[in-house]
Design a protein around this motif. Structure first.
Motif, PDB file in Angstrom:
ATOM      1  N   ARG A 198      -8.496   7.579  12.656  1.00 34.14           N
ATOM      2  CA  ARG A 198      -8.778   7.280  11.500  1.00 34.14           C
ATOM      3  C   ARG A 198      -8.030   6.306  10.807  1.00 34.14           C
ATOM      4  NH1 ARG A 198      -7.885   9.231   6.174  1.00 34.14           N
ATOM      5  NH2 ARG A 198      -9.325   8.837   4.656  1.00 34.14           N
ATOM      6  N   LEU A 199      -8.502   5.019  10.240  1.00 34.93           N
ATOM      7  CA  LEU A 199      -7.596   4.256   9.550  1.00 34.93           C
ATOM      8  C   LEU A 199      -7.594   4.295   7.750  1.00 34.93           C
ATOM      9  CD1 LEU A 199      -8.968   0.990  11.381  1.00 34.93           C
ATOM     10  CD2 LEU A 199      -6.626   2.132  11.701  1.00 34.93           C
ATOM     11  N   ASP A 200      -6.547   4.972   7.462  1.00 36.02           N
ATOM     12  CA  ASP A 200      -6.382   5.305   6.271  1.00 36.02           C
ATOM     13  C   ASP A 200      -6.026   4.243   5.269  1.00 36.02           C
ATOM     14  OD1 ASP A 200      -4.450   6.506   3.757  1.00 36.02           O
ATOM     15  OD2 ASP A 200      -5.915   7.864   4.191  1.00 36.02           O
ATOM     16  N   GLU A 201      -6.961   3.992   4.289  1.00 41.12           N
ATOM     17  CA  GLU A 201      -6.637   2.634   3.305  1.00 41.12           C
ATOM     18  C   GLU A 201      -5.457   2.931   2.654  1.00 41.12           C
ATOM     19  OE1 GLU A 201      -9.848   1.929   0.633  1.00 41.12           O
ATOM     20  OE2 GLU A 201     -11.335   2.021   2.195  1.00 41.12           O
ATOM     21  N   GLN A 202      -5.121   3.992   2.013  1.00 39.24           N
ATOM     22  CA  GLN A 202      -3.980   4.179   1.377  1.00 39.24           C
ATOM     23  C   GLN A 202      -2.521   3.946   2.274  1.00 39.24           C
ATOM     24  OE1 GLN A 202      -3.729   4.407  -2.213  1.00 39.24           O
ATOM     25  NE2 GLN A 202      -1.687   3.593  -1.435  1.00 39.24           N
ATOM     26  N   GLU A 203      -2.565   4.406   3.394  1.00 35.06           N
ATOM     27  CA  GLU A 203      -1.456   4.473   4.393  1.00 35.06           C
ATOM     28  C   GLU A 203      -1.511   2.879   4.742  1.00 35.06           C
ATOM     29  OE1 GLU A 203      -1.878   6.780   7.601  1.00 35.06           O
ATOM     30  OE2 GLU A 203      -1.738   8.831   6.553  1.00 35.06           O
ATOM     31  N   LEU A 204      -2.466   2.241   4.987  1.00 30.90           N
ATOM     32  CA  LEU A 204      -2.373   0.851   5.235  1.00 30.90           C
ATOM     33  C   LEU A 204      -1.993  -0.136   4.215  1.00 30.90           C
ATOM     34  CD1 LEU A 204      -5.634   0.575   7.513  1.00 30.90           C
ATOM     35  CD2 LEU A 204      -3.313   0.287   8.396  1.00 30.90           C
ATOM     36  N   ALA A 205      -2.348   0.469   2.925  1.00 27.08           N
ATOM     37  CA  ALA A 205      -1.784  -0.500   1.680  1.00 27.08           C
ATOM     38  C   ALA A 205      -0.412  -0.168   1.456  1.00 27.08           C
ATOM     39  CB  ALA A 205      -2.674   0.167   0.467  1.00 27.08           C
ATOM     40  N   ASP A 206       0.185   1.065   1.743  1.00 29.21           N
ATOM     41  CA  ASP A 206       1.502   1.271   1.671  1.00 29.21           C
ATOM     42  C   ASP A 206       2.293   0.710   2.720  1.00 29.21           C
ATOM     43  OD1 ASP A 206       1.114   2.893  -0.389  1.00 29.21           O
ATOM     44  OD2 ASP A 206       1.292   4.767   0.945  1.00 29.21           O
ATOM     45  N   ARG A 207       1.643   0.515   3.862  1.00 27.81           N
ATOM     46  CA  ARG A 207       2.292  -0.028   5.059  1.00 27.81           C
ATOM     47  C   ARG A 207       2.605  -1.584   4.909  1.00 27.81           C
ATOM     48  NH1 ARG A 207       1.379   1.014  11.241  1.00 27.81           N
ATOM     49  NH2 ARG A 207       2.672  -0.438  12.340  1.00 27.81           N
ATOM     50  N   PHE A 208       1.545  -2.261   4.451  1.00 25.66           N
ATOM     51  CA  PHE A 208       1.790  -3.712   4.212  1.00 25.66           C
ATOM     52  C   PHE A 208       2.040  -4.007   2.611  1.00 25.66           C
ATOM     53  CE2 PHE A 208      -1.376  -3.284   7.859  1.00 25.66           C
ATOM     54  CZ  PHE A 208      -0.624  -3.845   8.922  1.00 25.66           C
ATOM     55  N   GLU A 209       2.226  -3.219   1.871  1.00 25.28           N
ATOM     56  CA  GLU A 209       2.614  -3.438   0.410  1.00 25.28           C
ATOM     57  C   GLU A 209       1.833  -4.149  -0.422  1.00 25.28           C
ATOM     58  OE1 GLU A 209       6.615  -4.962   1.007  1.00 25.28           O
ATOM     59  OE2 GLU A 209       7.307  -3.353   1.258  1.00 25.28           O
ATOM     60  N   VAL A 210       0.423  -3.796  -0.225  1.00 24.53           N
ATOM     61  CA  VAL A 210      -0.775  -4.231  -1.142  1.00 24.53           C
ATOM     62  C   VAL A 210      -1.467  -3.160  -1.754  1.00 24.53           C
ATOM     63  CG1 VAL A 210      -0.763  -6.459   0.509  1.00 24.53           C
ATOM     64  CG2 VAL A 210      -2.302  -4.271   1.064  1.00 24.53           C
ATOM     65  N   SER A 211      -2.488  -3.810  -2.480  1.00 23.30           N
ATOM     66  CA  SER A 211      -3.463  -2.740  -3.136  1.00 23.30           C
ATOM     67  C   SER A 211      -4.534  -2.274  -1.996  1.00 23.30           C
ATOM     68  CB  SER A 211      -4.001  -3.323  -4.138  1.00 23.30           C
ATOM     69  OG  SER A 211      -4.971  -4.281  -3.996  1.00 23.30           O
ATOM     70  N   ARG A 212      -5.030  -1.307  -2.308  1.00 26.48           N
ATOM     71  CA  ARG A 212      -6.263  -0.882  -1.518  1.00 26.48           C
ATOM     72  C   ARG A 212      -7.266  -1.811  -1.194  1.00 26.48           C
ATOM     73  NH1 ARG A 212      -7.246   5.576  -2.169  1.00 26.48           N
ATOM     74  NH2 ARG A 212      -9.131   4.881  -0.613  1.00 26.48           N
ATOM     75  N   THR A 213      -7.603  -2.502  -2.390  1.00 24.40           N
ATOM     76  CA  THR A 213      -8.784  -3.637  -2.118  1.00 24.40           C
ATOM     77  C   THR A 213      -8.694  -4.641  -0.882  1.00 24.40           C
ATOM     78  OG1 THR A 213      -8.960  -3.524  -4.491  1.00 24.40           O
ATOM     79  CG2 THR A 213     -10.114  -5.443  -3.739  1.00 24.40           C
ATOM     80  N   PRO A 214      -7.535  -5.207  -0.875  1.00 21.99           N
ATOM     81  CA  PRO A 214      -7.609  -6.281   0.325  1.00 21.99           C
ATOM     82  C   PRO A 214      -7.739  -5.387   1.662  1.00 21.99           C
ATOM     83  CG  PRO A 214      -5.667  -6.100  -0.775  1.00 21.99           C
ATOM     84  CD  PRO A 214      -6.206  -5.542  -1.627  1.00 21.99           C
ATOM     85  N   VAL A 215      -7.194  -4.309   1.708  1.00 26.83           N
ATOM     86  CA  VAL A 215      -7.173  -3.383   2.806  1.00 26.83           C
ATOM     87  C   VAL A 215      -8.769  -3.006   3.130  1.00 26.83           C
ATOM     88  CG1 VAL A 215      -6.830  -1.140   3.811  1.00 26.83           C
ATOM     89  CG2 VAL A 215      -4.998  -2.475   2.680  1.00 26.83           C
TER      90      VAL A 215
END
Length: 231
Positions: free
Chosen positions: A30-47
């Motif tokens: 599973r690709l968690d949106e919030q984890e990816l957002a935190d990882r790349f330091e962005v909001s969840r929208t572009p993720v």
């Protein structure tokens, strides 16, 4: 007028794709949106936009109540995809042999020589990136934009598996030799030889398919061992 810089979602799509290609995230994960957002330091929208882009090319599946997961491909499906890829590449080679321009001939030669440098350095990751440039040069030289789009899309979808093949012993050397035969056929204007050599270069059957499946199994064992070590 200068070209526009890539959108943030497109940059994230490339970054997440790299995680998939390198095995940092595995099929079914599973690709968690919030984890990816935190990882790349962005909001969840572009993720979220990036995951939708990856779903469009089949690298990610959007599932109800689970969200985005890395797509899984069965061995039978993988074989079918490589069969189609081989025919698309063959068609590109056939057309390129008839339509390639002098400038495109130079680009193809340069792409081949760049692969040689990576092979000599035994740098499989570098070789793979340059290998993509080599195949892209052939797609462009076909002068059929629809064919180029389709070949590029499927090539991208198979990227993790084409890259994994380079782990098989001597495959990088064999790949480079096959590239050389393709270049010779295209530059000689021999459309049927170019098609045949590209088809043989891409198709994954028999021993080569067994090697790929064995490599996938080995990669799974390595990931399981690494996961066990983190517990």
């Amino acid at each position: 007028m200068s070209s526009q810089p890539p959108r943030r979602s497109e940059q994230l799509s490339d970054a997440i794709e790299e995680l998939i290609v390198t095995g940092s995230v595995t099929p079914g994960m599973r690709l968690d949106e919030q984890e990816l957002a935190d990882r790349f330091e962005v909001s969840r929208t572009p993720v979220r936009e990036a995951l939708i882009q990856l779903a469009a090319v089949g690298m990610v599946e959007i599932r109800p109540r689970r969200g985005a997961v890395v797509a899984e491909i069965s061995s039978d499906r993988l074989c079918e995809m490589f069969e189609v890829m081989a025919e698309l590449e063959a068609m590109c080679g056939r057309l390129a042999a008839r339509r390639i321009t002098p400038a495109e001939q130079l680009r193809l030669r340069e792409a081949h020589l760049a692969c040689q440098a990576a092979r000599d350095a035994a740098d499989a990751d570098r070789y793979y990136g340059l290998n993509e440039d080599f195949h892209a040069a052939i797609y462009a030289a076909s002068h059929n934009s629809f064919l180029e789009e389709q070949a590029t899309t499927l090539h991208r979808r198979l990227r993790p598996y084409r890259r994994l093949q380079l782990r098989v012993r001597n495959r990088m050397q064999t790949s480079f030799d096959e590239h050389g035969a393709v270049v010779d056929a295209i530059l000689a204007g021999d459309s049927e030889a170019a098609a045949s050599r590209l088809r043989g270069h891409v198709i994954v059957q028999g021993e080569r398919f067994a090697d790929l499946v064995a490599s996938l199994a080995m990669l799974d064992r390595e990931r399981e061992a690494a996961a066990g070590g983190r517990r």
